[in-house]
Scaffold this active site. Sequence first.
Site, PDB file in Angstrom:
ATOM      1  CD  GLU A 292      -5.534 -28.998   5.380  1.00  0.00           C
ATOM      2  OE1 GLU A 292      -5.492 -30.131   4.841  1.00  0.00           O
ATOM      3  OE2 GLU A 292      -6.079 -28.022   4.854  1.00  0.00           O
TER       4      GLU A 292
ATOM      5  CB  CYS B 208      -7.028 -33.251   4.235  1.00  0.00           C
ATOM      6  SG  CYS B 208      -8.664 -33.234   3.516  1.00  0.00           S
TER       7      CYS B 208
ATOM      8  CD  GLU C 174      -6.131 -37.294  -4.135  1.00  0.00           C
ATOM      9  OE1 GLU C 174      -6.084 -37.895  -5.230  1.00  0.00           O
ATOM     10  OE2 GLU C 174      -6.492 -36.099  -4.016  1.00  0.00           O
TER      11      GLU C 174
ATOM     12  CB  CYS D  66      -8.766 -30.368   8.013  1.00  0.00           C
ATOM     13  SG  CYS D  66      -8.245 -31.737   6.969  1.00  0.00           S
TER      14      CYS D  66
ATOM     15  CG  ASN E 189      -3.367 -33.953  -1.024  1.00  0.00           C
ATOM     16  OD1 ASN E 189      -2.214 -33.556  -1.154  1.00  0.00           O
ATOM     17  ND2 ASN E 189      -4.236 -33.919  -2.016  1.00  0.00           N
TER      18      ASN E 189
ATOM     19  CB  CYS F  60     -12.123 -29.859   4.294  1.00  0.00           C
ATOM     20  SG  CYS F  60     -11.526 -31.247   5.283  1.00  0.00           S
TER      21      CYS F  60
HETATM   22  N1  THU Z   1      -7.497 -31.532   0.518  1.00  0.00           N
HETATM   23  C1  THU Z   1      -6.606 -31.289   1.508  1.00  0.00           C
HETATM   24  O1  THU Z   1      -5.551 -31.927   1.595  1.00  0.00           O
HETATM   25  N2  THU Z   1      -6.912 -30.338   2.418  1.00  0.00           N
HETATM   26  C2  THU Z   1      -8.072 -29.627   2.435  1.00  0.00           C
HETATM   27  O2  THU Z   1      -8.303 -28.869   3.360  1.00  0.00           O
HETATM   28  C3  THU Z   1      -9.039 -29.773   1.354  1.00  0.00           C
HETATM   29  C4  THU Z   1      -8.746 -30.824   0.357  1.00  0.00           C
HETATM   30  C5  THU Z   1      -7.203 -32.591  -0.448  1.00  0.00           C
HETATM   31  C6  THU Z   1      -8.106 -33.775  -0.378  1.00  0.00           C
HETATM   32  C7  THU Z   1      -7.967 -34.337  -1.766  1.00  0.00           C
HETATM   33  O3  THU Z   1      -6.827 -35.176  -1.801  1.00  0.00           O
HETATM   34  C8  THU Z   1      -7.693 -33.118  -2.634  1.00  0.00           C
HETATM   35  O4  THU Z   1      -7.309 -32.066  -1.751  1.00  0.00           O
HETATM   36  C9  THU Z   1      -8.862 -32.662  -3.460  1.00  0.00           C
HETATM   37  O5  THU Z   1      -9.976 -32.458  -2.677  1.00  0.00           O
END
Ligand code: THU
Length: 166
Positions: A82, A80, A71, A123, A69, A120
Amino acid sequence: MSPSDDIPMEKKLITLPYEVLSPDELSPADLALVEEARQATFRSYAPYSHFSVGAAILLDNGVTVPGSNQENAAYPSGTCAERSACFFAHARYPEARFLKIAIAARTTDGEFIDEPVAPCGSCRQALLEYETLAARPVEVLLVGRERIFRIPSVASLLPFSFSEFK
Ligand code: THU
């Protein structure tokens, strides 16, 4: 008589079969993919959520593509693990098809999470595109500290998914 009286009601059920495995039940190749996903969490950029997610995609050309991920100060601009993995995989190896993806997570300064984290909705939709392109199921390994969930396909994680208008 109302119009709905003409149509017999049908009840349907969608089930999601999956396996719960311990690491010693995985093949060496799957264990390697799980380890790649775990390692990818250490390259996450998560200064806002402090939640580090890693993904690793095995392609049919033998290459494993990691993602994490990433940000952003403008929160929705981040992505994310994925999606960073699947977009990079297809951008770098457009001819290759996806075979499997492993997903792991931990708190940025701490332990891997106990229970596997699931992708999520966005993704799932993004991964489904590459499963459709592969024309075969892409297995999903959700990695917890001691247990791994093996899910047979991305489509099974996204019933009633959106697909191109025909
Ligand atoms: N996140 C992912 O990388 N993958 C997911 O399937 C769910 C959430 C990340 C997004 C964000 O940077 C952090 O997790 C908190 O939500």
